[in-house]
Design an enzyme around this catalytic site. Structure first.
Site, PDB file in Angstrom:
ATOM      1  CB  SER A  35     -35.762  21.020 -51.464  1.00  0.00           C
ATOM      2  OG  SER A  35     -35.653  19.678 -52.101  1.00  0.00           O
ATOM      3  CG  HIS A  66     -35.351  18.307 -56.868  1.00  0.00           C
ATOM      4  ND1 HIS A  66     -33.048  19.099 -56.222  1.00  0.00           N
ATOM      5  CD2 HIS A  66     -35.648  18.679 -56.134  1.00  0.00           C
ATOM      6  CE1 HIS A  66     -32.875  19.261 -55.423  1.00  0.00           C
ATOM      7  NE2 HIS A  66     -34.495  18.586 -54.432  1.00  0.00           N
ATOM      8  CG  HIS A  88     -32.323  13.626 -53.758  1.00  0.00           C
ATOM      9  ND1 HIS A  88     -33.362  13.918 -54.511  1.00  0.00           N
ATOM     10  CD2 HIS A  88     -32.339  13.675 -52.475  1.00  0.00           C
ATOM     11  CE1 HIS A  88     -32.756  15.435 -53.914  1.00  0.00           C
ATOM     12  NE2 HIS A  88     -32.280  15.389 -53.380  1.00  0.00           N
ATOM     13  CE1 TYR A  90     -37.075  11.399 -53.123  1.00  0.00           C
ATOM     14  CE2 TYR A  90     -34.992  11.990 -51.304  1.00  0.00           C
ATOM     15  CZ  TYR A  90     -35.705  12.553 -52.248  1.00  0.00           C
ATOM     16  OH  TYR A  90     -35.870  14.237 -52.527  1.00  0.00           O
ATOM     17  CD  GLU A  91     -34.552  11.440 -57.582  1.00  0.00           C
ATOM     18  OE1 GLU A  91     -35.187  12.231 -58.008  1.00  0.00           O
ATOM     19  OE2 GLU A  91     -33.663  11.886 -56.849  1.00  0.00           O
ATOM     20  CB  ALA A 118     -34.317  21.936 -48.160  1.00  0.00           C
ATOM     21  CG  MET A 221     -34.284  12.839 -46.227  1.00  0.00           C
ATOM     22  SD  MET A 221     -35.760  12.384 -47.377  1.00  0.00           S
ATOM     23  CE  MET A 221     -36.591  12.968 -45.491  1.00  0.00           C
ATOM     24  CB  SER A 222     -29.706  15.751 -50.468  1.00  0.00           C
ATOM     25  OG  SER A 222     -29.335  17.071 -49.705  1.00  0.00           O
ATOM     26  CG  ASN A 245     -38.761  21.052 -42.082  1.00  0.00           C
ATOM     27  OD1 ASN A 245     -38.180  21.019 -42.946  1.00  0.00           O
ATOM     28  ND2 ASN A 245     -38.365  19.849 -40.834  1.00  0.00           N
ATOM     29  CG  HIS A 259     -41.185  18.258 -50.704  1.00  0.00           C
ATOM     30  ND1 HIS A 259     -39.962  19.291 -50.298  1.00  0.00           N
ATOM     31  CD2 HIS A 259     -41.761  18.867 -51.552  1.00  0.00           C
ATOM     32  CE1 HIS A 259     -39.755  18.723 -51.299  1.00  0.00           C
ATOM     33  NE2 HIS A 259     -39.967  18.559 -52.340  1.00  0.00           N
TER      34      HIS A 259
HETATM   35 CL1  6GU Z   1     -37.294  16.740 -40.702  1.00  0.00          CL
HETATM   36  N1  6GU Z   1     -36.084  15.668 -42.357  1.00  0.00           N
HETATM   37  C1  6GU Z   1     -35.029  14.904 -43.570  1.00  0.00           C
HETATM   38  N2  6GU Z   1     -34.598  13.744 -43.841  1.00  0.00           N
HETATM   39  N3  6GU Z   1     -34.709  15.908 -44.077  1.00  0.00           N
HETATM   40  C2  6GU Z   1     -35.167  16.677 -44.235  1.00  0.00           C
HETATM   41  C3  6GU Z   1     -36.514  17.240 -43.448  1.00  0.00           C
HETATM   42  C4  6GU Z   1     -36.388  16.541 -42.053  1.00  0.00           C
HETATM   43  N4  6GU Z   1     -36.846  19.350 -43.469  1.00  0.00           N
HETATM   44  C5  6GU Z   1     -35.779  19.031 -45.386  1.00  0.00           C
HETATM   45  N5  6GU Z   1     -35.546  18.601 -44.982  1.00  0.00           N
END
Ligand code: 6GU
Length: 287
Positions: A35, A66, A88, A90-91, A118, A221-222, A245, A259
């Protein structure tokens, strides 16, 4: 079956299509841009761009940040192929769709993949903007039964029961760290365990406390489906998270995660990630 898309034939059709587009580029290195890190694809020289929509059996990447294309060319004089945008869980894609590009890469000659992503920092010592070289993962998706390798095994790619204890290549990690050090990046270069969750919702406080207790350093998530697919077929892997973050582990706070913050941090650090990846391709690292 649940992984019919993985038929050798389908992978071969996609690979043959790409070979017809690659010209004289013969990449052994694949780079996956996370990302906001698509800029990695921009530094490729003599670009040959192939949109996912043109490639047989590829789907569209639906996530903001993306791009959805492969870029062939050179980085630091080395032939590479760069995925600008990934798929991903989740898509809504089955595991084999998420892993598919890696099998295609295998058939076009890729021997090593460098994946970026990310991620949220769980380790309280991590700061936003840190790089975390992934030394291992905890795949909550995999443990729960979402994996690109479910269904009949295609032994032309690899064994039914592939090991994952050596997923993140130790020699490559040493070289990558040396590169970061040479660039003066030691202050924000970490290593750690990447926790893969399905998403798309971010984690609750209780979930993040669980991940921390279990030894996780970052959440995302990847990546792990790609890593599992790559390792199954013998592609070496190096993977690096950008901590975009901090994960919120306290109840008594107004902080939250979105995001936009993820993309903003990625944007701020993209240049250094590019420099690191570009530098890691120079011949002195011989990979
Ligand atoms: Cl806080 N969690 C997840 N699952 N994916 C992220 C994230 C957090 N920050 C960027 N990608």
């Amino acid at each position: 079956s649940s992984n019919e898309g993985y038929s050798t034939e389908k992978v071969r059709v996609s690979a043959d299509f790409l070979k017809s587009k690659m010209g004289n580029v013969k990449p052994k290195i694949g780079i996956i841009c996370g990302s906001g890190l698509s800029g990695l694809g921009e530094v490729v020289e003599n670009k040959i761009v192939v949109k996912y929509s043109e490639i047989p059996s590829f789907v569209e990447s639906t996530v903001p940040g993306h791009k959805g294309q492969l870029v062939f060319g050179q980085i630091s004089g080395k032939d590479v192929v760069c995925m600008q945008g990934r798929f991903h869980p989740y898509e809504g894609y089955p595991g084999w769709v998420v892993g598919f590009p890696l099998r295609v890469m295998k058939l076009i000659g890729i021997e090593m993949v460098l994946a970026t992503n990310a991620a949220g920092g769980i380790n309280p010592e991590f700061k936003v903007g840190d790089f975390m070289l992934i030394k291992d993962h905890i795949s909550f998706t995999g443990l729960a039964g979402y994996t690109p390798l479910v269904g009949p095994n295609d032994s032309s790619f690899g064994p039914r029961f592939p090991p994952m204890n050596d997923a993140y290549d130790k020699n490559l990690r040493t070289l990558f760290k040396q590169c970061a050090s040479d660039l003066g990046y030691d202050d924000f270069m970490r290593d750690g365990v990447y926790c893969n969750v399905f998403g798309p919702s971010y984690e609750t406080i209780a979930e993040l406390r669980l991940l921390l207790k279990l030894g996780g350093d970052a959440a995302g998530m990847s990546t792990v489906q790609e890593v599992v697919t790559a390792r199954h077929c013998g592609i070496k892997v190096i993977a690096c998270s950008l901590i975009t973050n901090e994960c919120i582990l306290e109840y008594d706070t107004d902080k939250t995660v979105c995001h936009d913050e993820v993309l903003q941090t990625a944007n701020d650090r993209a240049h250094q990630m590019q420099t690191l990846v570009t530098n890691s391709q120079t011949s002195r690292t011989h990979w």
